[in-house]
Each structure stands twice: as C-alpha cells, then as structure tokens.
Design a protein around this motif. Structure first.
Motif: not given
Length: 241
Positions: A95-96, A105-106, A150-152, A197-198
């Motif tokens: 997960s991005f 923590a992430k 961005p976002g990833k 999975a996608m």
C-alpha cells in the motif's frame, strides 16, 4: 561434487519468480525457491522437475530479518554455494502512502521487507561469493525507488534506500568478482499475485497502466547477471527526456 550453479529466489511467486526459475533452470542452475507458503512452492518444484530443472522449496517469511542467516545456511546445506541471489518479494498488503500522511510508524511497518531484508539477504550470501571471487545479487523494486510519484510514498523511500545500497555494493564488490544490480519495475506483472489482487474485485485494470511479461524481466536479469555491464535496469524503459 557437481559443477552446477545455484540461484536462490527470495520471493518466488507465480509471476517473476516462476519466470526466473525457468530462465536460469534451463541454463543448468539449480533453483532454491523462497516464499511464505509451502504448498505453492512445492507445486512449483514439481512443475520444474517435469522440465528437468532441479529445485527445492524453502518456506520462510522474508519480513523476519533475524531469520535470514539461518535461511541462507539451510539453502547452502541443500545446494552448496549460492551463485546468484535475487530478492523480489511481493507482499500481499502493498500500500502506498501520501508523503504528507507518512509518519515514522507507517514507514517502520514496511521497512523490514523493503529495506532491511534485502540488505540482510545480501549480507548473508556475500561472504561466500567474495571468498570464491564470483557471484551476483539482484534486488528487484518498483519505479517509485527512482521517480517520486505524488500520493505513492512509503515504499518508495525504503526501496530507494535499497537501491542506493546496491549501487554502493556493486562499486565495492565488482573489483572482487561479485556483481550487485537492481531492477525497478513500473508496471503490473502478468501472472503475478499482485496483478490478481489489483483485479480481484472484478474491476478491469486501467488500460493506461502498463503490464509486463515476467519472462521479459527474467531475461533482463539474466543479462544483468551475465554481462555485468550496468547496475540498474528500469522496466518498461523510461522515455528519454
């Protein structure tokens, strides 16, 4: 004693892992298959045996960094020296995280599989390779290790750390006969758990999203290991600016 070489696939799934096993196996390599689930590994061992390729399953969780030295010893006890090690796990919970939401923590929760374990695998196989003056280590990652998206974020900074390590390792080890390289992939891999999975919910893959045949990746890795003329491959190739 046999003069056959051994490749250890750390992350041997149905996509790239299967293609690598076949590509190196047909060159006479014995194949050590490492993944979490024993059942699928044993099925792959049987399939490879039908093609005349000697393989064995070594179930292990690659997120368990402390268990890597013992895992490598177990492979060496079965097959002898590891000549090529490819680290290419595909966690089921990839997960991005947007950079503005990323906290320590992430990042820590993903660090073992994307940063510490590839270093751990390399460190475990290197002494034997350096003593013999030959060997190769390849770490497979994603395009976000190379290009900020961005976002990833999240996995990108960790894979970037592993990528930096590979470049440094190659500079130090190549004069002693040991190659280190990296392949970073900006596409879904056909026949892989990640692609399944996608599309598991029935939603078709965005046609703009590239899909790559794992046989092509395996061929690229074979070229890196045998030619040793560059440290990195990016697949699909990025257009020149």
């Amino acid at each position: 004693m046999t003069d056959k070489k051994t490749i250890a696939l750390f992350g041997a799934g149905t996509g790239l892992g299967a293609s690598l096993a076949t590509r190196f196996g047909r060159e006479g390599f014995r194949v050590a298959l490492v993944a979490r689930s024993a059942g699928p590994l044993e099925e792959r061992v049987a399939e490879l045996a039908q093609d005349g390729i000697e393989a064995a399953a070594f179930p292990a969780d690659l997120a368990n960094v402390d268990g890597i030295p013992a895992l490598v010893r177990t492979i060496e006890e079965r097959f002898g020296a590891i000549d090529v090690a490819v680290y290419a796990p595909v966690p089921s919970d990839v997960s991005f995280v947007p950079a503005i939401e990323l906290d320590a923590a992430k990042l820590r929760s993903m660090a073992d599989i994307y940063a510490f374990s590839p270093v751990g695998v390399s460190h475990a196989v290197l002494p034997g390779m350096l003593a013999r003056g030959d060997g190769a280590v390849v770490i497979v990652g994603g395009l976000t290790a190379v290009v900020a998206m961005p976002g990833k974020s999240g996995v990108g900074p960790l894979m970037a750390a592993a990528r930096n390590y590979v470049f440094t390792l190659n500079a130090e080890a190549m004069p002693r006969g040991v190659y280190a390289g990296t392949v970073n992939i900006g596409a879904a891999i056909e026949r892989s758990a990640g692609l399944r999975a996608m599309t598991a919910d029935g939603t078709p893959l965005d046609p703009r999203f590239p899909v790559i045949d794992p046989d092509d990746i395996a061929e690229e890795i074979w070229g890196l290991v045998t030619k040793r003329d560059r440290v990195e491959a990016i697949l699909p190739p990025m257009p020149h600016a």
